[in-house]
Design an enzyme around this catalytic site. Structure first.
Site, PDB file in Angstrom:
ATOM      1  N   CYS A 117       0.867  -1.190   0.000  1.00 31.04           N
ATOM      2  CA  CYS A 117       0.000   0.000   0.000  1.00 31.04           C
ATOM      3  C   CYS A 117       0.899   1.234   0.000  1.00 31.04           C
ATOM      4  CB  CYS A 117      -0.968  -0.033   1.179  1.00 31.04           C
ATOM      5  SG  CYS A 117      -0.181  -0.044   2.811  1.00 31.04           S
TER       6      CYS A 117
ATOM      7  N   ARG B 140      -3.398  -0.692   5.408  1.00 28.92           N
ATOM      8  CA  ARG B 140      -3.984  -1.746   4.575  1.00 28.92           C
ATOM      9  C   ARG B 140      -3.090  -2.963   4.397  1.00 28.92           C
ATOM     10  NH1 ARG B 140      -5.162   2.311  -0.228  1.00 28.92           N
ATOM     11  NH2 ARG B 140      -3.248   3.143   0.694  1.00 28.92           N
TER      12      ARG B 140
ATOM     13  N   ASP C 170      -8.040   4.160   0.991  1.00 26.90           N
ATOM     14  CA  ASP C 170      -7.029   4.592   1.967  1.00 26.90           C
ATOM     15  C   ASP C 170      -7.758   5.137   3.207  1.00 26.90           C
ATOM     16  OD1 ASP C 170      -5.124   5.905   3.432  1.00 26.90           O
ATOM     17  OD2 ASP C 170      -4.197   6.907   1.715  1.00 26.90           O
TER      18      ASP C 170
HETATM   19  P1  4NP Z   1      -1.795   2.783   4.132  1.00 22.89           P
HETATM   20  O1  4NP Z   1      -2.412   4.142   4.702  1.00 22.89           O
HETATM   21  O2  4NP Z   1      -1.253   3.092   2.764  1.00 22.89           O
HETATM   22  O3  4NP Z   1      -2.951   1.846   4.076  1.00 22.89           O
HETATM   23  O4  4NP Z   1      -0.720   2.345   5.111  1.00 22.89           O
HETATM   24  C1  4NP Z   1      -1.660   5.333   4.774  1.00 22.89           C
HETATM   25  C2  4NP Z   1      -0.818   5.535   5.841  1.00 22.89           C
HETATM   26  C3  4NP Z   1      -0.076   6.712   5.919  1.00 22.89           C
HETATM   27  C4  4NP Z   1      -0.203   7.668   4.940  1.00 22.89           C
HETATM   28  C5  4NP Z   1      -1.058   7.455   3.858  1.00 22.89           C
HETATM   29  C6  4NP Z   1      -1.780   6.279   3.774  1.00 22.89           C
HETATM   30  N1  4NP Z   1       0.506   8.878   5.048  1.00 22.89           N
HETATM   31  O5  4NP Z   1       0.273   9.791   4.219  1.00 22.89           O
HETATM   32  O6  4NP Z   1       1.370   9.020   5.938  1.00 22.89           O
END
Ligand code: 4NP
Length: 158
Positions: free
Chosen positions: A8, A14, A124
């Site tokens: 991800c 995720r 997300d």
């Molecule tokens: P992930 O969610 O891709 O599902 O781990 C996110 C976690 C952090 C960030 C964006 C999406 N961020 O911008 O820090």
């Protein structure tokens, strides 16, 4: 041995959930010797960090071991893994830029085989409310079960 990685953006919501979910399914099916399961992010912000506390809570409530530490995908992951599952289309595009073209056939959208809903992306949840994390849990559980049964039949194909 099938080597699988979920990818991800941040590697704190995720993909670590999918990793923990798939490990549980593999254990329940007594298949641990046949699978290596990992996760990574396309972004670098959370390298070495534990997963988001909201995701950990939901995972642990559902008996998942949420012990992953963030890592960023690198080009050699194309060599190291047999199946690379992107949690959404943005990340799929980025993965295809990071790994060599000869490994592109290993890259799948996590929801490619989904039977419910009309989106190909796991949304997300990072800036969302807790309900967004619950929704991610439901999508990840359903698709890990589908993907495991296809992997067992050698039927993960485009
Ligand atoms: P992930 O969610 O891709 O599902 O781990 C996110 C976690 C952090 C960030 C964006 C999406 N961020 O911008 O820090």
């Amino acid at each position: 041995m099938k080597k699988i990685i979920f990818v991800c953006l941040g590697n704190i919501c995720r993909s670590p959930l999918a990793q923990a979910m798939m490990r549980k399914i593999v254990q329940e099916n007594k298949a641990t010797e046949r699978y290596f399961i990992d996760s990574a992010g396309t972004g670098s912000w959370h390298i070495g960090k534990r997963s988001d506390t909201r995701m950990i809570k939901i995972g642990e409530k559902n008996h998942l071991v949420m012990d992953h530490l963030g890592q960023q995908i690198e080009s050699y992951y194309g060599d190291a893994f047999d199946f690379i599952f992107a949690m959404d289309r943005d990340n799929q595009r980025n993965i295809l830029q990071i790994i060599d073209e000869k490994h592109h056939h290993k890259v799948f959208l996590f929801r490619h085989f989904d039977t419910v809903g009309d989106s190909l992306d796991v949304p997300d949840p990072y800036y969302d409310e807790l309900s967004g994390f619950e929704n991610v849990y439901t999508i990840v559980k359903r698709n890990c079960e589908i993907i495991f049964s296809l992997l067992e039949k050698n039927a993960v194909k485009k």
